[in-house]
Scaffold this motif. Structure first.
Motif, mmCIF file in Angstrom:
data_model
loop_
_atom_site.group_PDB
_atom_site.id
_atom_site.type_symbol
_atom_site.label_atom_id
_atom_site.label_comp_id
_atom_site.label_asym_id
_atom_site.label_seq_id
_atom_site.Cartn_x
_atom_site.Cartn_y
_atom_site.Cartn_z
ATOM 1 N N GLY A 213 27.523 63.640 49.889
ATOM 2 C CA GLY A 213 28.814 62.956 49.878
ATOM 3 C C GLY A 213 29.954 63.950 49.997
ATOM 4 N N ARG A 214 31.148 63.450 49.807
ATOM 5 C CA ARG A 214 32.329 64.302 49.871
ATOM 6 C C ARG A 214 32.387 65.228 48.661
ATOM 7 N NH1 ARG A 214 36.488 59.406 51.058
ATOM 8 N NH2 ARG A 214 35.799 58.880 53.167
ATOM 9 N N ILE A 215 32.873 66.418 48.868
ATOM 10 C CA ILE A 215 33.028 67.372 47.763
ATOM 11 C C ILE A 215 34.489 67.327 47.336
ATOM 12 C CG2 ILE A 215 32.660 69.745 47.021
ATOM 13 C CD1 ILE A 215 30.621 70.059 49.232
ATOM 14 N N LYS A 216 34.780 66.385 46.478
ATOM 15 C CA LYS A 216 36.136 66.172 45.982
ATOM 16 C C LYS A 216 36.122 66.300 44.468
ATOM 17 C CE LYS A 216 38.910 64.886 48.639
ATOM 18 N NZ LYS A 216 39.804 65.666 49.528
ATOM 19 N N ARG A 217 37.246 66.716 43.907
ATOM 20 C CA ARG A 217 37.326 66.937 42.461
ATOM 21 C C ARG A 217 36.921 65.698 41.666
ATOM 22 N NH1 ARG A 217 40.156 70.392 38.674
ATOM 23 N NH2 ARG A 217 40.749 71.725 40.402
ATOM 24 N N TYR A 218 37.386 64.518 42.103
ATOM 25 C CA TYR A 218 37.125 63.310 41.318
ATOM 26 C C TYR A 218 35.661 62.887 41.334
ATOM 27 C CZ TYR A 218 36.787 60.181 45.412
ATOM 28 O OH TYR A 218 36.401 59.553 46.569
ATOM 29 N N THR A 223 30.348 68.451 36.391
ATOM 30 C CA THR A 223 29.458 68.025 35.303
ATOM 31 C C THR A 223 28.004 68.285 35.658
ATOM 32 O OG1 THR A 223 31.000 66.324 34.544
ATOM 33 C CG2 THR A 223 28.687 66.043 33.928
ATOM 34 N N VAL A 224 27.623 67.946 36.891
ATOM 35 C CA VAL A 224 26.242 68.137 37.334
ATOM 36 C C VAL A 224 25.880 69.617 37.347
ATOM 37 C CG1 VAL A 224 24.764 68.035 39.380
ATOM 38 C CG2 VAL A 224 25.971 65.998 38.615
ATOM 39 N N ILE A 225 26.778 70.468 37.813
ATOM 40 C CA ILE A 225 26.474 71.904 37.874
ATOM 41 C C ILE A 225 26.300 72.479 36.472
ATOM 42 C CG2 ILE A 225 27.403 74.158 38.522
ATOM 43 C CD1 ILE A 225 28.665 72.767 40.964
ATOM 44 N N ARG A 226 27.178 72.097 35.548
ATOM 45 C CA ARG A 226 27.047 72.588 34.170
ATOM 46 C C ARG A 226 25.754 72.085 33.524
ATOM 47 N NH1 ARG A 226 32.901 71.763 34.470
ATOM 48 N NH2 ARG A 226 33.903 73.805 34.231
ATOM 49 N N ALA A 227 25.399 70.825 33.812
ATOM 50 C CA ALA A 227 24.136 70.287 33.287
ATOM 51 C C ALA A 227 22.945 70.992 33.926
ATOM 52 C CB ALA A 227 24.073 68.777 33.545
ATOM 53 N N LEU A 240 19.393 72.850 43.167
ATOM 54 C CA LEU A 240 20.384 71.785 43.366
ATOM 55 C C LEU A 240 21.034 72.013 44.718
ATOM 56 C CD1 LEU A 240 22.287 69.441 42.490
ATOM 57 C CD2 LEU A 240 23.708 71.173 41.342
ATOM 58 N N ALA A 241 20.946 71.019 45.602
ATOM 59 C CA ALA A 241 21.553 71.100 46.934
ATOM 60 C C ALA A 241 22.713 70.126 47.009
ATOM 61 C CB ALA A 241 20.518 70.783 48.011
ATOM 62 N N ILE A 242 23.861 70.623 47.410
ATOM 63 C CA ILE A 242 25.061 69.800 47.564
ATOM 64 C C ILE A 242 25.356 69.699 49.052
ATOM 65 C CG2 ILE A 242 27.521 69.614 47.050
ATOM 66 C CD1 ILE A 242 26.945 71.100 44.423
ATOM 67 N N VAL A 243 25.196 68.494 49.598
ATOM 68 C CA VAL A 243 25.297 68.252 51.034
ATOM 69 C C VAL A 243 26.593 67.497 51.320
ATOM 70 C CG1 VAL A 243 24.206 67.213 53.053
ATOM 71 C CG2 VAL A 243 22.784 68.167 51.209
ATOM 72 N N GLY A 244 27.455 68.086 52.111
ATOM 73 C CA GLY A 244 28.732 67.462 52.431
ATOM 74 C C GLY A 244 29.828 68.514 52.435
ATOM 75 N N LYS A 245 31.035 68.071 52.738
ATOM 76 C CA LYS A 245 32.151 69.014 52.763
ATOM 77 C C LYS A 245 33.336 68.418 52.015
ATOM 78 C CE LYS A 245 34.081 67.502 57.195
ATOM 79 N NZ LYS A 245 34.498 67.932 58.543
ATOM 80 N N THR A 266 22.919 75.407 46.212
ATOM 81 C CA THR A 266 23.300 75.668 47.593
ATOM 82 C C THR A 266 24.293 74.615 48.073
ATOM 83 O OG1 THR A 266 21.431 74.381 48.461
ATOM 84 C CG2 THR A 266 21.084 76.734 48.100
ATOM 85 N N PHE A 267 25.261 75.067 48.839
ATOM 86 C CA PHE A 267 26.237 74.175 49.455
ATOM 87 C C PHE A 267 25.900 74.111 50.943
ATOM 88 C CE2 PHE A 267 28.140 75.435 45.525
ATOM 89 C CZ PHE A 267 28.912 74.344 45.115
ATOM 90 N N GLU A 268 25.358 72.994 51.360
ATOM 91 C CA GLU A 268 24.819 72.869 52.710
ATOM 92 C C GLU A 268 25.878 72.506 53.748
ATOM 93 O OE1 GLU A 268 21.721 73.672 53.316
ATOM 94 O OE2 GLU A 268 21.285 74.002 51.186
ATOM 95 N N GLY A 269 27.071 72.096 53.296
ATOM 96 C CA GLY A 269 28.107 71.698 54.230
ATOM 97 C C GLY A 269 27.792 70.371 54.900
ATOM 98 N N PHE A 270 28.571 70.061 55.917
ATOM 99 C CA PHE A 270 28.335 68.831 56.673
ATOM 100 C C PHE A 270 27.067 68.983 57.500
ATOM 101 C CE2 PHE A 270 28.625 66.458 60.637
ATOM 102 C CZ PHE A 270 28.844 65.169 60.157
#
Length: 388
Positions: A213-218, A223-227, A240-245, A266-270
């Motif tokens: 999904g979108r990587i937005k503050r809201y 929370t997920v990264i700290r957990a 943990l893979a974060i897919v999106g921009k 990892t931040f996979e981007g779009f």
């Protein structure tokens, strides 16, 4: 040969309708999301049924001013900052040039306020409203602007028929004081063939959690990264893979470094759609820590792939995830609770299999054809009731 006449609960429409849609984006916009997908899927089918559909939205780089996408004529005017003003002006100008039978406002940003400007019937479709969560996302000046415009929805749209995309959104409208003449639910659907679970595609070798999904503050990814840092203490091989921009990535990368998990996050981007689906299929579980959604389309896509979903126990996500059946609903900002559920889902293969099977069955209920037919009948009824 044009189809018709069209029968509604209030009689016959003599010819196909001209329905004008207003949204901030179209599906080709780089920041398009679930609301734009809903509009395209639903009204693309309405257009295929025989009605004429025009979408008015903001322009974006490289896109022509006029276009056609899946049977919908697209008029791109203005930009992101001026979309509500430019969109309303363009809609009124369109109605002066051509017959328009119905305006549909896709409300997931600042409203266009057309009921205050025209006697042509207006049908608001509400995905989600920000409320106070907008102050978590942007600067105080713009957040106040959004918040104040949302406050105008109850008086300006009072007495109109409404469509909401989920029961949670409908309940939110009632709490905000919206007094609709009627309120229908037209849910999101899924391309079930595209998102089907494929048994021959194995899960990742290492235990992996995925966010798409979108990587937005809201969205609450901090929370997920700290957990996840606590998960790694129990399951050192977890990923943990974060897919999106999105513009919150630098802050989240800093949180990952400070939490000691930069090498495992990892931040996979779009990524292209097929690559996104591959991530959803190979994940052991997906995570959606947002504080509010109109409807959790990304969670539904994961469910269709047979992947359990861990989500915030909030409006919109509750409409998709059934707690302890298709995944877990977790208090939004509770790091300990998130860590506990992550560990539970990653260490219990039988639980994952049971939840994945239930998730597939749940996702099969989301059908674009059924929902678009419902929307078509609503549009015809509202247009017929407001004719003249």
């Amino acid at each position: 040969m044009m189809p018709g006449p069209f029968r509604t609960r209030k009689g016959l429409l003599p010819s196909p309708l001209h329905i004008a849609l207003l949204d901030y984006r179209d599906v080709t916009h780089p920041e398009a999301g679930g609301a734009e997908t809903w509009l395209q899927e639903i009204f693309g089918r309405v257009a295929a049924h025989g009605h004429r559909v025009t979408l008015i939205c903001a322009a974006h780089r490289g896109a022509p001013a006029e276009d056609r996408i899946g049977g919908i004529r697209v008029l791109r005017r203005g930009n992101r900052a001026t979309a509500n003003v430019t969109g309303a002006r363009t809609a009124l100008a369109l109605a002066r040039r051509e017959r328009v039978d119905l305006f549909v406002e896709n409300l997931c940003k600042i409203p266009f306020l057309l009921p205050a400007m025209t006697k042509i019937p207006v049908l608001p479709v509400v995905h989600h409203l920000f409320g106070h969560t907008v102050f978590q996302e942007t600067n105080p000046a713009f957040a106040s602007y959004v918040w104040l415009f949302e406050k105008l929805i109850p008086p300006v749209y009072r007495g109109l028929p409404f469509v909401a995309v989920s029961e949670s959104t409908a309940a939110d409208l009632a709490r905000r004081g919206v007094r609709a003449s009627s309120l229908e639910i037209v849910r999101n659907g899924l391309d079930l063939k595209r998102y089907e679970a494929i048994e021959t595609i194995p899960k990742a070798d290492l235990p992996v959690l995925v966010y798409v999904g979108r990587i937005k503050r809201y969205k609450g990814l901090d929370t997920v990264i700290r957990a996840f840092a606590r998960v790694r203490a129990e399951i050192p091989q977890a990923r943990l893979a974060i897919v999106g921009k999105g513009d919150d990535r630098p802050r989240l990368e800093a949180i990952a470094r400070a939490s000691g998990v930069a090498g495992a996050v990892t931040f996979e981007g779009f990524v292209p759609e097929e690559e996104k689906i591959r991530w959803l299929r190979r994940a052991h579980a997906t995570v959606y820590p947002s504080p509010r959604e109109g409807w959790g389309i990304a969670a539904a896509e994961a469910a269709a792939c047979g992947t359990p979903v861990l989500a915030s126990d909030v409006e919109g996500l509750r409409d998709v995830v059934r707690d302890r059946e298709t995944g877990f609903l977790i208090p939004h900002r509770d790091v300990e609770a998130w860590a506990g559920r992550m560990i539970e889902i990653l260490t219990d293969a039988a639980l994952r299999a049971r939840m994945g099977s239930a998730a597939r069955a749940r996702a099969a209920q989301f059908d674009w054809d059924v929902e678009s037919e419902k929307m078509r009948r609503i549009a015809e009824t509202v247009a017929a009731g407001g004719a003249g």
